[in-house]
Design a protein around this motif. Structure first.
Motif, PDB file in Angstrom:
ATOM      1  N   ARG A  76      -7.094 -21.846   2.371  1.00 62.38           N
ATOM      2  CA  ARG A  76      -7.276 -23.284   2.281  1.00 62.38           C
ATOM      3  C   ARG A  76      -6.015 -24.013   1.857  1.00 62.38           C
ATOM      4  O   ARG A  76      -5.716 -25.087   2.347  1.00 62.38           O
ATOM      5  CB  ARG A  76      -8.401 -23.594   1.282  1.00 62.38           C
ATOM      6  CG  ARG A  76      -9.729 -22.981   1.650  1.00 62.38           C
ATOM      7  CD  ARG A  76     -10.781 -23.339   0.623  1.00 62.38           C
ATOM      8  NE  ARG A  76     -10.412 -22.923  -0.718  1.00 62.38           N
ATOM      9  CZ  ARG A  76     -10.523 -21.681  -1.169  1.00 62.38           C
ATOM     10  NH1 ARG A  76     -10.969 -20.733  -0.375  1.00 62.38           N
ATOM     11  NH2 ARG A  76     -10.189 -21.377  -2.388  1.00 62.38           N
ATOM     12  N   TYR A 290     -12.363 -23.397   6.808  1.00 61.21           N
ATOM     13  CA  TYR A 290     -13.454 -24.041   7.529  1.00 61.21           C
ATOM     14  C   TYR A 290     -14.831 -23.476   7.197  1.00 61.21           C
ATOM     15  O   TYR A 290     -15.837 -24.068   7.569  1.00 61.21           O
ATOM     16  CB  TYR A 290     -13.229 -23.893   9.039  1.00 61.21           C
ATOM     17  CG  TYR A 290     -11.857 -24.317   9.481  1.00 61.21           C
ATOM     18  CD1 TYR A 290     -11.509 -25.664   9.531  1.00 61.21           C
ATOM     19  CD2 TYR A 290     -10.888 -23.377   9.822  1.00 61.21           C
ATOM     20  CE1 TYR A 290     -10.242 -26.060   9.926  1.00 61.21           C
ATOM     21  CE2 TYR A 290      -9.629 -23.767  10.213  1.00 61.21           C
ATOM     22  CZ  TYR A 290      -9.296 -25.113  10.262  1.00 61.21           C
ATOM     23  OH  TYR A 290      -8.047 -25.494  10.641  1.00 61.21           O
ATOM     24  N   GLN A 291     -14.902 -22.350   6.542  1.00 59.37           N
ATOM     25  CA  GLN A 291     -16.202 -21.752   6.257  1.00 59.37           C
ATOM     26  C   GLN A 291     -16.133 -20.996   4.937  1.00 59.37           C
ATOM     27  O   GLN A 291     -15.063 -20.517   4.546  1.00 59.37           O
ATOM     28  CB  GLN A 291     -16.608 -20.805   7.386  1.00 59.37           C
ATOM     29  CG  GLN A 291     -15.663 -19.624   7.577  1.00 59.37           C
ATOM     30  CD  GLN A 291     -15.979 -18.825   8.834  1.00 59.37           C
ATOM     31  OE1 GLN A 291     -16.513 -19.360   9.800  1.00 59.37           O
ATOM     32  NE2 GLN A 291     -15.641 -17.538   8.823  1.00 59.37           N
TER      33      GLN A 291
END
Length: 521
Positions: A76, A290-291
């Motif tokens: 991230r 994203y997850q």
């Protein structure tokens, strides 16, 4: 796949086969790979040197593929600097490549403990490639639509990897040499991973075994490597920390063999395998933006301390970072989709096992399942660690910990951290319980305190015979024992206990900024 596999085949799975074909048709690759292996490990800097030479760019023929800033961090934190990776082949077309779909079926390879990452991380989907339907049994290409020649090429590479591993002394011996090479060349890489050296070497051995046994199953290989990348990204691993791994792995194989046993095709097989493993690891690390990252864990110990309380120890299949004092959310197979938070009582600097202290609220549910229906070998899923409770960075700041009931779990983790780092600051733990039967972990806490030069554990028993311990309310005991305005104070336990203790400390003159606890749920 081969030319007979069709234009609709998945490009992510084709890349491995193209690499193998290129290796087989490029006679100069052997000498280039051998020269690069020697060059990559010939001048490893010694850790004691006062300054470390800056890393020079990787030569074009080095056998590892790179994308973006080599110092960028996976995951991230790096997404502003690193564009999302749509595919796994940076030398391919500029057009976006479809992302790798999650695929079920990571198969067990070798003895228990070598099967990570576990397959239940990934939802089941039909085994087919985009734009293509699998033929019926015995018709046309082999399994998963692969040309039989491609299956043979994968099995040939797998045979070379397995044979070289046997000649090199087996996975434990190779993992030991690889760990030592990485410890000398990239100590920060190993320091970023949880667990003690023995645990890290064992995890490397399991990874090597899994890689070989999964080599002939490209969908499982891609899925597993993506999971590895997500776990490494959560640990804060940087790309440039991985650039020696492929060469170090091949060298760890070579140095373990008898003179004359090492062959160039062994070197080629390991380096080409790492090339694609690396790309899929990076892809998985990018997806953490994203997850959510989910770890599969295996129960290694279940200790029922009381009728309604158990201490459960779990080992994640992949590295799971956390700070002592944090908590994570857990899901059990019996109650899918329900996640409950529990503090992590493990010692990340000492072992790769996390510990939960669970009181059952019902016979079923997450807590009831963990206490009454969980056994060693069961699988439990866990999210990334959360919470702001952590030991103060100021080394001279004394610590006061106040716990009620199973709230002692995060305090145990912080005591274990103080013991593992030989911290000399003052640390006092008050553990408030209703009666003597609730001191379910007092022996372990006392043993930990004995390892810390200035740590003390003080149980406070509210009702009945207190035995050798003080009686009364924990808030009264804290007010009686000393002056705490200079301490960093940590609270954990039932919400009412946290609220009353926090208010009592504030009345004693402790600034609210020095009182730390997680929000009640």
């Amino acid at each position: 796949m081969s030319s007979g596999s069709g234009s609709g085949s998945d490009p992510h799975l084709l890349s491995l086969l193209r690499a193998i074909r290129l290796r087989q048709s490029a006679p100069d690759a052997a000498s280039a790979g051998e020269a690069d292996t020697a060059a990559a490990l010939s001048d490893i800097p010694v850790r004691e040197e006062p300054e470390e030479e800056p890393e020079s760019p990787r030569p074009a023929d080095a056998g590892l593929l790179w994308r973006g800033d080599p110092g960028a961090t996976l995951g991230r934190a790096s997404m502003k600097a690193i564009p999302p990776i749509g595919g796994v082949n940076p030398s391919g077309p500029a057009a976006p490549v479809p992302t790798i779909p999650p695929i079920v079926g990571v198969r067990t390879g070798g003895p228990p403990g070598t099967e990570f990452p576990a397959a239940q991380n990934y939802p089941a989907i039909p085994r087919r490639f985009p734009g293509r339907t699998l033929p019926g049994p015995g018709a046309g290409p082999g399994r998963d639509g692969m040309d039989p020649a491609d299956d043979a090429a994968l099995r040939d590479t797998q045979r070379l990897l397995s044979t070289s591993l046997t000649f090199a002394g087996g996975p434990d011996a190779v993992a030991g040499r690889l760990w030592r090479a990485l410890d000398q060349a990239q100590p920060a890489l190993l320091e970023s991973l949880p667990g003690a050296p023995d645990g890290q070497r064992a995890q490397l051995a399991r990874a090597i075994t899994w890689l070989i046994h999964t080599m002939d199953d490209p969908p499982a290989l891609v899925t597993g490597c993506s999971a590895v990348g997500a776990a490494l990204a959560e640990c804060g691993i940087q790309w440039n920390q991985l650039h020696l791994v492929g060469a170090a792995l091949a060298e760890s194989m070579r140095t373990g063999m008898a003179p004359g046993t090492w062959r160039q095709e062994f070197d080629q097989a390991w380096r080409w395998t790492w090339q694609h493993t690396y790309e899929w690891i990076v892809h998985g690390g990018t997806l953490t933006a994203y997850q959510p990252t989910i770890w599969d864990t295996e129960v290694v110990e279940h200790d029922l301390r009381r009728d309604d309380l158990a201490v459960v120890r779990l080992r994640p299949f992949l590295p799971m970072p956390y700070r002592p004092g944090q908590y994570a959310r857990f899901e059990v197979p019996a109650v899918p989709g329900i996640w409950r938070p529990y503090s992590l009582a493990g010692a990340p600097h000492r072992e790769d096992v996390i510990e939960l202290h669970v009181r059952a609220k019902t016979e079923t549910g997450v807590s009831g399942t963990l206490v009454h229906h969980t056994r060693p070998g069961d699988r439990i899923r866990v999210t990334r660690a959360e919470g702001e409770m952590a030991l103060p960075t100021e080394s001279g700041r004394p610590i006061l910990m106040i716990a009620g009931d199973t709230g002692v779990a995060p305090m145990k983790a912080m005591l274990a951290e103080l013991a593992a780092t030989a911290d000399t600051r003052q640390a006092v733990l008050f553990w408030g319980v209703r009666d003597l039967t609730e001191l379910y972990d007092i022996d372990a806490l006392t043993a930990l305190a004995a390892e810390i030069p200035r740590a003390t554990v003080i149980p406070i028993v509210a009702e009945g015979d207190p035995g050798p311990y003080p009686s009364g309310l924990v808030t009264d005991a804290v007010a009686t024992y000393g002056e705490w305005t200079r301490h960093e104070i940590y609270l954990a336990g039932p919400p009412l206990m946290i609220a009353s203790t926090s208010e009592a400390l504030h009345r004693l003159g402790v600034p609210r900024t020095r009182i730390h606890h997680d929000p009640p749920e």
